[in-house]
Motif scaffolding. Sequence first.
Motif, PDB file in Angstrom:
ATOM      1  N   ASP A  17       1.008  -5.411  -7.898  1.00 45.86           N
ATOM      2  CA  ASP A  17       1.949  -4.659  -7.071  1.00 45.86           C
ATOM      3  C   ASP A  17       1.924  -3.161  -7.362  1.00 45.86           C
ATOM      4  O   ASP A  17       2.352  -2.361  -6.532  1.00 45.86           O
ATOM      5  CB  ASP A  17       3.371  -5.198  -7.261  1.00 45.86           C
ATOM      6  CG  ASP A  17       3.615  -6.473  -6.473  1.00 45.86           C
ATOM      7  OD1 ASP A  17       3.012  -6.618  -5.392  1.00 45.86           O
ATOM      8  OD2 ASP A  17       4.404  -7.320  -6.939  1.00 45.86           O
ATOM      9  N   SER A  23      -1.806  -6.939  -3.179  1.00 43.82           N
ATOM     10  CA  SER A  23      -0.506  -7.588  -3.026  1.00 43.82           C
ATOM     11  C   SER A  23      -0.222  -8.553  -4.156  1.00 43.82           C
ATOM     12  O   SER A  23      -1.079  -9.352  -4.541  1.00 43.82           O
ATOM     13  CB  SER A  23      -0.468  -8.339  -1.689  1.00 43.82           C
ATOM     14  OG  SER A  23       0.668  -9.173  -1.613  1.00 43.82           O
ATOM     15  N   MET A 164       5.192  -7.032   0.503  1.00 40.51           N
ATOM     16  CA  MET A 164       4.835  -7.380  -0.871  1.00 40.51           C
ATOM     17  C   MET A 164       4.739  -8.886  -1.077  1.00 40.51           C
ATOM     18  O   MET A 164       3.940  -9.369  -1.881  1.00 40.51           O
ATOM     19  CB  MET A 164       5.862  -6.775  -1.835  1.00 40.51           C
ATOM     20  CG  MET A 164       5.411  -6.674  -3.275  1.00 40.51           C
ATOM     21  SD  MET A 164       6.579  -5.697  -4.264  1.00 40.51           S
ATOM     22  CE  MET A 164       6.334  -4.065  -3.585  1.00 40.51           C
ATOM     23  N   SER A 170      -0.164  -5.064   0.945  1.00 36.07           N
ATOM     24  CA  SER A 170       0.424  -4.480  -0.255  1.00 36.07           C
ATOM     25  C   SER A 170       1.699  -3.717   0.063  1.00 36.07           C
ATOM     26  O   SER A 170       1.713  -2.838   0.922  1.00 36.07           O
ATOM     27  CB  SER A 170      -0.590  -3.538  -0.914  1.00 36.07           C
ATOM     28  OG  SER A 170       0.039  -2.699  -1.838  1.00 36.07           O
TER      29      SER A 170
END
Length: 299
Positions: A17, A23, A164, A170
């Motif tokens: 992250d 992601s 997320m 992402s």
Amino acid sequence: MIRPGIFFRGMAMGAADVVPGVSGGTLALITGIYEELIDTLGGMTPRLLGVWRREGFAAFWRQGNFAFLVTLLAGIFTSIALLARLITWLLATHPIPVWAFFSGLILASIFMVVAPLQQRGPVQGLAWLVGTVIAVMIALAPGLQGGGSALVFFLSGMVAICAMILPGISGSFILLLLGMYQPVLEAVKSADLPLLLAFLSGCALGLLSFVHILKWTLHRFHDTVMALLAGFMAGSLVKLWPWRVADASGLEDQWFTPTGYAVATGDSAQTLFAASTALIAVALVWLLHRLAPGQNGKA
């Protein structure tokens, strides 16, 4: 009962992250906890409070699967706190092998996601194509200049957290597109509590709203949704291409072949190094998949 390994899976998600373009949901999918995570978050409803009143805190804790969730979140936040500086340094000093590693990670993960699907008809093919196109469009979208009020931080948190939780999209890259990646980092560095609380409130509301939709679709259209998620992951490879150069604003990239990169920048393309890190990532995905819940009876 806390299952061994959940904390370290959380650390892997937290490390992902931090990187714009990767992601945490992808790592949850690779390590076999994605559907449990969605089910757990989707179960956060007022009914849990009724369980607490009728049966006590222990039943509430078990019903909400909080041992899993708290352990996972502890791993995520520990990773962000410990690895954020290291990953940022690696991206600044060794970008090509790092992006190659993440590319290998995503590429291998796509096959791991698609392989178990029992339904592979036109509907799943279309879902995969739609997911790929959406992710490519996001990857190629021009970024914005950000900053602003608590309301802007709140809305940015709502949007970013939904991305997320999706493999291949992402949340940090969505913040980059919104122009909010740097403002959020600055708020963290300066401990600007009003802005951080607004951002976290947006994240909480966005997550608890979106996850119910995701849980419902996963339970009713599992293979189609998984094909869509695999498409998201495939499209994200555009953003992870190792041989690219950002413009002066840092919001848009220019893509090169390894040879073209060396000519354009005067730097080594590090092709063999990049290939090696990509292969290491593929091996890591295979190992994580083998150790995932349901693969060998251990969790």
